[in-house]
Write a protein that holds these residues in place. Structure first.
Motif, mmCIF file in Angstrom:
data_model
loop_
_atom_site.group_PDB
_atom_site.id
_atom_site.type_symbol
_atom_site.label_atom_id
_atom_site.label_comp_id
_atom_site.label_asym_id
_atom_site.label_seq_id
_atom_site.Cartn_x
_atom_site.Cartn_y
_atom_site.Cartn_z
ATOM 1 N N LEU A 142 0.854 -1.189 0.000
ATOM 2 C CA LEU A 142 0.000 0.000 0.000
ATOM 3 C C LEU A 142 0.887 1.235 0.000
ATOM 4 O O LEU A 142 1.842 1.316 0.774
ATOM 5 C CB LEU A 142 -0.906 0.020 1.231
ATOM 6 N N THR A 143 0.571 2.190 -0.868
ATOM 7 C CA THR A 143 1.339 3.430 -0.940
ATOM 8 C C THR A 143 0.497 4.592 -0.445
ATOM 9 O O THR A 143 -0.676 4.711 -0.793
ATOM 10 C CB THR A 143 1.793 3.704 -2.395
ATOM 11 N N TRP A 144 1.120 5.454 0.376
ATOM 12 C CA TRP A 144 0.510 6.705 0.814
ATOM 13 C C TRP A 144 1.210 7.820 0.056
ATOM 14 O O TRP A 144 2.444 7.926 0.086
ATOM 15 C CB TRP A 144 0.670 6.899 2.315
ATOM 16 N N VAL A 145 0.424 8.638 -0.660
ATOM 17 C CA VAL A 145 0.968 9.735 -1.446
ATOM 18 C C VAL A 145 0.864 11.013 -0.614
ATOM 19 O O VAL A 145 -0.233 11.467 -0.285
ATOM 20 C CB VAL A 145 0.226 9.876 -2.795
ATOM 21 N N HIS A 146 2.016 11.580 -0.278
ATOM 22 C CA HIS A 146 2.084 12.731 0.625
ATOM 23 C C HIS A 146 1.298 13.944 0.116
ATOM 24 O O HIS A 146 0.545 14.561 0.870
ATOM 25 C CB HIS A 146 3.552 13.119 0.852
ATOM 26 N N THR A 169 -1.274 14.277 -1.877
ATOM 27 C CA THR A 169 -2.739 14.153 -1.893
ATOM 28 C C THR A 169 -3.314 13.556 -0.610
ATOM 29 O O THR A 169 -4.528 13.548 -0.433
ATOM 30 C CB THR A 169 -3.182 13.260 -3.068
ATOM 31 N N SER A 170 -2.444 13.041 0.265
ATOM 32 C CA SER A 170 -2.880 12.354 1.497
ATOM 33 C C SER A 170 -3.842 11.210 1.178
ATOM 34 O O SER A 170 -4.847 11.009 1.853
ATOM 35 C CB SER A 170 -3.532 13.327 2.488
ATOM 36 N N ARG A 171 -3.522 10.449 0.123
ATOM 37 C CA ARG A 171 -4.345 9.312 -0.294
ATOM 38 C C ARG A 171 -3.529 8.035 -0.229
ATOM 39 O O ARG A 171 -2.315 8.053 -0.408
ATOM 40 C CB ARG A 171 -4.884 9.531 -1.703
ATOM 41 N N VAL A 172 -4.220 6.921 0.018
ATOM 42 C CA VAL A 172 -3.588 5.602 -0.002
ATOM 43 C C VAL A 172 -4.068 4.855 -1.243
ATOM 44 O O VAL A 172 -5.204 5.046 -1.682
ATOM 45 C CB VAL A 172 -3.884 4.788 1.284
ATOM 46 N N GLN A 173 -3.178 3.997 -1.793
ATOM 47 C CA GLN A 173 -3.559 3.282 -3.004
ATOM 48 C C GLN A 173 -2.739 2.008 -3.166
ATOM 49 O O GLN A 173 -1.626 1.907 -2.659
ATOM 50 C CB GLN A 173 -3.366 4.171 -4.231
ATOM 51 N N THR A 174 -3.341 1.029 -3.862
ATOM 52 C CA THR A 174 -2.665 -0.205 -4.230
ATOM 53 C C THR A 174 -3.310 -0.763 -5.485
ATOM 54 O O THR A 174 -4.488 -0.487 -5.746
ATOM 55 C CB THR A 174 -2.700 -1.256 -3.104
#
Length: 131
Positions: free
Chosen positions: A80-84, A86-91
Protein backbone atom coordinates in the motif's frame (compact mmCIF):
# COMPACT_ATOMS: atom_id res chain seq x y z
CA UNK A 1 3.07 22.96 6.87
CA UNK A 2 3.09 22.70 10.64
CA UNK A 3 -0.01 20.47 10.66
CA UNK A 4 0.76 16.82 11.41
CA UNK A 5 -0.38 14.49 8.60
CA UNK A 6 1.14 11.24 9.88
CA UNK A 7 3.45 9.84 12.56
CA UNK A 8 5.50 6.72 11.84
CA UNK A 9 6.72 4.23 14.46
CA UNK A 10 9.25 1.44 13.71
CA UNK A 11 11.74 -0.75 15.57
CA UNK A 12 14.51 -0.30 13.02
CA UNK A 13 15.32 2.35 10.43
CA UNK A 14 17.97 2.36 7.71
CA UNK A 15 18.68 5.56 5.78
CA UNK A 16 20.15 5.36 2.28
CA UNK A 17 21.42 8.88 1.61
CA UNK A 18 22.51 8.05 -1.96
CA UNK A 19 19.06 6.80 -3.07
CA UNK A 20 17.28 9.20 -0.65
CA UNK A 21 15.09 6.51 0.89
CA UNK A 22 14.52 5.38 4.45
CA UNK A 23 13.52 1.78 5.17
CA UNK A 24 11.66 0.85 8.36
CA UNK A 25 11.46 -2.75 9.57
CA UNK A 26 10.45 -4.90 12.48
CA UNK A 27 6.79 -4.01 12.68
CA UNK A 28 5.76 -0.58 11.46
CA UNK A 29 2.82 1.55 12.57
CA UNK A 30 1.68 4.79 10.94
CA UNK A 31 -0.98 6.99 12.52
CA UNK A 32 -2.75 9.23 10.00
CA UNK A 33 -4.20 12.49 11.33
CA UNK A 34 -7.27 14.59 10.48
CA UNK A 35 -6.74 17.51 8.08
CA UNK A 36 -6.42 19.89 11.03
CA UNK A 37 -3.93 17.57 12.79
CA UNK A 38 -6.17 17.20 15.83
CA UNK A 39 -6.80 13.44 15.98
CA UNK A 40 -5.84 10.05 14.56
CA UNK A 41 -8.28 9.06 11.80
CA UNK A 42 -6.62 5.82 10.64
CA UNK A 43 -3.83 3.44 11.63
CA UNK A 44 -1.67 1.45 9.23
CA UNK A 45 0.46 -1.52 10.28
CA UNK A 46 2.90 -3.52 8.13
CA UNK A 47 6.04 -5.62 8.26
CA UNK A 48 8.15 -2.93 6.59
CA UNK A 49 7.85 0.48 4.99
CA UNK A 50 9.96 2.56 2.59
CA UNK A 51 9.85 6.36 2.63
CA UNK A 52 10.99 8.34 -0.40
CA UNK A 53 12.83 11.13 1.45
CA UNK A 54 12.40 13.50 -1.49
CA UNK A 55 8.61 13.17 -2.06
CA UNK A 56 7.75 11.85 1.45
CA UNK A 57 5.59 9.13 -0.16
CA UNK A 58 5.48 5.90 1.87
CA UNK A 59 5.09 2.33 0.60
CA UNK A 60 4.11 -0.30 3.19
CA UNK A 61 4.86 -3.96 2.45
CA UNK A 62 4.00 -7.31 4.00
CA UNK A 63 0.82 -7.95 5.99
CA UNK A 64 -0.46 -4.43 5.40
CA UNK A 65 -3.55 -3.47 7.38
CA UNK A 66 -5.21 -0.07 7.60
CA UNK A 67 -8.05 0.62 10.02
CA UNK A 68 -10.32 3.65 10.02
CA UNK A 69 -10.87 5.29 13.40
CA UNK A 70 -13.78 7.54 12.40
CA UNK A 71 -15.40 4.96 10.12
CA UNK A 72 -15.35 1.26 11.06
CA UNK A 73 -13.46 -0.14 8.08
CA UNK A 74 -10.42 -2.45 7.88
CA UNK A 75 -8.52 -3.12 4.66
CA UNK A 76 -5.72 -5.67 4.24
CA UNK A 77 -3.34 -6.12 1.30
CA UNK A 78 0.30 -6.92 0.54
CA UNK A 79 1.49 -3.45 -0.61
CA UNK A 80 0.00 0.00 0.00
CA UNK A 81 1.34 3.43 -0.94
CA UNK A 82 0.51 6.70 0.81
CA UNK A 83 0.97 9.73 -1.45
CA UNK A 84 2.08 12.73 0.63
CA UNK A 85 0.83 15.51 -1.71
CA UNK A 86 -2.74 14.15 -1.89
CA UNK A 87 -2.88 12.35 1.50
CA UNK A 88 -4.35 9.31 -0.29
CA UNK A 89 -3.59 5.60 0.00
CA UNK A 90 -3.56 3.28 -3.00
CA UNK A 91 -2.66 -0.20 -4.23
CA UNK A 92 -3.11 -2.26 -7.37
CA UNK A 93 -2.85 -5.54 -5.41
CA UNK A 94 -5.69 -7.78 -4.12
CA UNK A 95 -7.53 -6.26 -1.15
CA UNK A 96 -9.85 -7.56 1.56
CA UNK A 97 -12.18 -5.01 3.16
CA UNK A 98 -14.37 -5.46 6.22
CA UNK A 99 -17.03 -3.00 7.30
CA UNK A 100 -19.79 -3.28 9.87
CA UNK A 101 -22.23 -4.51 7.21
CA UNK A 102 -20.15 -6.39 4.60
CA UNK A 103 -16.93 -8.02 3.49
CA UNK A 104 -15.53 -7.08 0.07
CA UNK A 105 -12.71 -8.68 -1.91
CA UNK A 106 -11.24 -6.88 -4.88
CA UNK A 107 -8.26 -5.88 -6.92
CA UNK A 108 -6.96 -2.34 -6.46
CA UNK A 109 -7.94 0.28 -3.91
CA UNK A 110 -7.73 4.05 -3.53
CA UNK A 111 -8.94 6.15 -0.62
CA UNK A 112 -8.47 9.33 1.33
CA UNK A 113 -6.40 8.68 4.44
CA UNK A 114 -9.35 8.52 6.84
CA UNK A 115 -11.01 5.82 4.67
CA UNK A 116 -14.30 7.73 4.46
CA UNK A 117 -14.31 7.72 0.62
CA UNK A 118 -12.81 4.76 -1.19
CA UNK A 119 -12.82 3.09 -4.58
CA UNK A 120 -12.14 -0.55 -5.40
CA UNK A 121 -10.65 -1.27 -8.85
CA UNK A 122 -12.35 -4.61 -9.50
CA UNK A 123 -14.81 -6.06 -7.01
CA UNK A 124 -14.44 -9.83 -6.89
CA UNK A 125 -16.93 -10.62 -4.16
CA UNK A 126 -19.26 -9.07 -1.60
CA UNK A 127 -20.68 -10.84 1.43
CA UNK A 128 -23.32 -9.05 3.48
CA UNK A 129 -23.32 -9.52 7.23
CA UNK A 130 -26.56 -10.65 8.78
CA UNK A 131 -27.62 -9.07 12.07
Amino acid sequence: SSITKAILYARESVIDEVRQVSTMRGGVTVDFYAKDGSSVVARLTSDSLVVDDHTRNMTAMGSVKIEGRTRPLTMTTSILTWVHVTSRVQTNKPVHIETASETIDGLGFESNQDLSFYRIGQVRGIRRRTP
